[in-house]
Design an enzyme around this catalytic site. Structure first.
Site, PDB file in Angstrom:
ATOM      1  N   ASN A  10       0.872  -1.180   0.000  1.00 38.99           N
ATOM      2  CA  ASN A  10       0.000   0.000   0.000  1.00 38.99           C
ATOM      3  C   ASN A  10       0.909   1.231   0.000  1.00 38.99           C
ATOM      4  OD1 ASN A  10      -1.774   2.049   0.530  1.00 38.99           O
ATOM      5  ND2 ASN A  10      -2.641   1.129   2.381  1.00 38.99           N
ATOM      6  N   ARG A  87      -2.620  -2.117  -3.356  1.00 35.37           N
ATOM      7  CA  ARG A  87      -3.823  -1.321  -3.122  1.00 35.37           C
ATOM      8  C   ARG A  87      -3.785  -0.105  -4.048  1.00 35.37           C
ATOM      9  NH1 ARG A  87      -5.042   3.100   1.352  1.00 35.37           N
ATOM     10  NH2 ARG A  87      -7.258   3.353   0.920  1.00 35.37           N
ATOM     11  N   HIS A 176     -13.092   2.680   0.564  1.00 32.21           N
ATOM     12  CA  HIS A 176     -13.131   1.635   1.605  1.00 32.21           C
ATOM     13  C   HIS A 176     -13.817   0.360   1.106  1.00 32.21           C
ATOM     14  CE1 HIS A 176     -13.015   4.877   5.012  1.00 32.21           C
ATOM     15  NE2 HIS A 176     -11.799   4.447   4.743  1.00 32.21           N
ATOM     16  N   ARG A 237     -11.401  15.244   8.451  1.00 32.18           N
ATOM     17  CA  ARG A 237     -12.273  15.660   7.337  1.00 32.18           C
ATOM     18  C   ARG A 237     -13.653  16.011   7.854  1.00 32.18           C
ATOM     19  NH1 ARG A 237     -11.209  10.376   4.185  1.00 32.18           N
ATOM     20  NH2 ARG A 237      -8.974  10.522   3.775  1.00 32.18           N
ATOM     21  N   GLU A 381      -7.922  -5.553   5.377  1.00 35.75           N
ATOM     22  CA  GLU A 381      -7.839  -5.210   3.949  1.00 35.75           C
ATOM     23  C   GLU A 381      -6.677  -5.937   3.277  1.00 35.75           C
ATOM     24  OE1 GLU A 381      -8.369  -1.146   5.544  1.00 35.75           O
ATOM     25  OE2 GLU A 381      -9.130  -0.686   3.545  1.00 35.75           O
TER      26      GLU A 381
END
Ligand code: ADP
Length: 395
Positions: A10, A87, A176, A237, A381
């Site tokens: 990743n 990823r 996601h 965020r 993941e």
């Protein structure tokens, strides 16, 4: 056939997270992080079994870090590495599933970069370095957006002029996806239901957070949109705000687009509301001590999350369960119970002891007796990326 080994990578703009996944073992054989790449302080950290180690790589870039990683991976894999799974954040409308990396798919990932200008170029750097270092291995790209390509048009279109969608790809993509897909499969297993015949609400709550409605193994709606800024309150965020906020701040404060962008992505969310931290653990501690900002941030986070889950229910024919995952979802009984308390119309209620028990990787059902299923499901993941890579190796 002996159990196969997949390296999962990743890549961020200055970091690489990695894990060596063996298909027969639940624990990673090797995992770690290269960070501050491209700077004098570049460093590689790794963990194998119980042992941790690190190596300075002054000035080292992605390729240098992967080069150092090579003997570590080969050693941990007993010389038998079968593939690499990468990823990739954005697959646009091109990618509805994981794909083998070849010249054609690389070009398509490059073409998607305008939709994810911070992420896709970094992901590509990792892919290109890995292709040079491991030219004979099958390499696979797994996209955060791909799972949500099953959204119906009424869920993914914005009510803006059609040419913005047609000519510029302005639509909701969602992110996601790898996590929502993984936990919904695990939830079906835990509940003894078939993935292809079950309906879930999923809340992935980490530094970034999103909800998802999953029907018969397919995403039908999700809270993130064109970018990961839409939807829930997150660490830094804002999530949803009035779309006129941009214009308002520009007119009244003279802020530039870059300032507004940075404020909404980096200074808002839990950090902005609390004035203290983007980290839920710290906020829970501060709330215990009566910190008003932390208390408010937690209240807003949970209410907005519940509101999002309620709106996601429009996409479900029935509710087989609500799933909590991600660092907050897997570890915070407080956030789970506050969120569920806003969903009384769904008849949701938690068992206090079961809710307290499911932390630090412990999965389980936490609903009160006689109430709809609520599951805590640790996400993984890296394993999902490895499974996708293995599936394409076999295909
Ligand atoms: P990322 O999105 O970067 O992968 P994680 O999924 O690891 O992030 O989630 C990080 C969040 O999980 C942080 O806000 C952290 O405070 C929160 N978290 C981790 N452990 C706990 C805990 N015991 N209680 C509350 N929040 C926690």
């Amino acid at each position: 056939m002996p159990a196969r080994n997949i390296l999962v990578i990743n890549c961020g703009s200055s970091s690489i997270k990695f894990a060596l996944v063996n298909e027969a073992h639940s624990q990673f054989t090797l995992s770690g992080l290269a960070e501050r790449l491209g700077s004098p302080d570049a460093v590689l950290h790794w963990q194998r079994g119980g042992e941790k180690d690190s190596l300075m790589l002054p000035g080292g870039d992605h390729r240098a870090a992967l080069h150092q990683l090579l003997p570590l991976v080969q050693g941990a894999a007993g010389g038998k590495l079968h593939g690499i799974g990468h990823r990739v954040v954005h697959g646009g409308e091109q990618f509805t599933a994981a794909c083998r990396i070849d010249a054609h798919s690389l070009q398509a990932i490059r073409a998607t970069a305008p939709l994810a200008p911070l992420h896709n170029p970094a992901n590509l750097q990792g892919i290109e370095a890995a292709l040079k270092l491991f030219p004979n291995l099958t390499q696979v790209a797994v996209f955060d957006t791909a799972f949500h390509q099953s959204l119906p048009e009424h869920a993914y279109r914005y009510a803006v002029p059609e040419h913005l969608y047609r000519d510029h790809g302005v639509r909701r993509y969602g992110f996601h996806g790898t996590s929502h897909r993984y936990v919904s499969h695990r939830a079906a297993e835990m509940a003894g239901l078939a993935t292809g015949d079950s309906s879930w609400l999923s809340a992935h709550l980490g530094n970034g957070s999103s909800t998802c409605a999953i029907v018969d193994g397919q995403s039908r709606d999700t809270s993130m949109g064109l970018t990961p800024l839409e939807g829930l309150v997150m660490g830094t965020r804002s999530g949803d705000v009035d779309p006129n906020l941009h214009g308002h701040l520009a007119r009244t404060l003279g802020w530039s687009l870059e300032q507004i962008d940075a404020m909404l992505n980096k200074d808002s969310g839990l950090l902005g509301l609390s004035g203290l931290s983007n980290d839920m653990r710290s906020l829970e501690q501060a709330r215990e001590q009566g910190h008003p900002g932390a208390t408010l941030a937690i209240e807003v986070f949970c209410y907005r999350l519940a509101k999002s889950l309620a709106s996601m229910s429009c996409a479900l024919p029935q509710l087989d369960g609500l799933i909590f995952t991600g660092g907050i979802g897997e570890n915070s009984p407080l956030i789970r119970s506050k969120t569920v308390s806003h969903l009384k119309l769904f008849n949701l209620a938690l068992d206090k002891e079961a809710n307290a028990r499911c932390i630090r990787g412990v999965a389980g059902a936490i609903q009160a007796h006689g109430h709809p299923r609520v599951l805590v499901v640790p996400t993984n993941e890296e394993r999902q990326i490895a499974l996708d890579t293995l599936a394409l190796l076999t295909a």
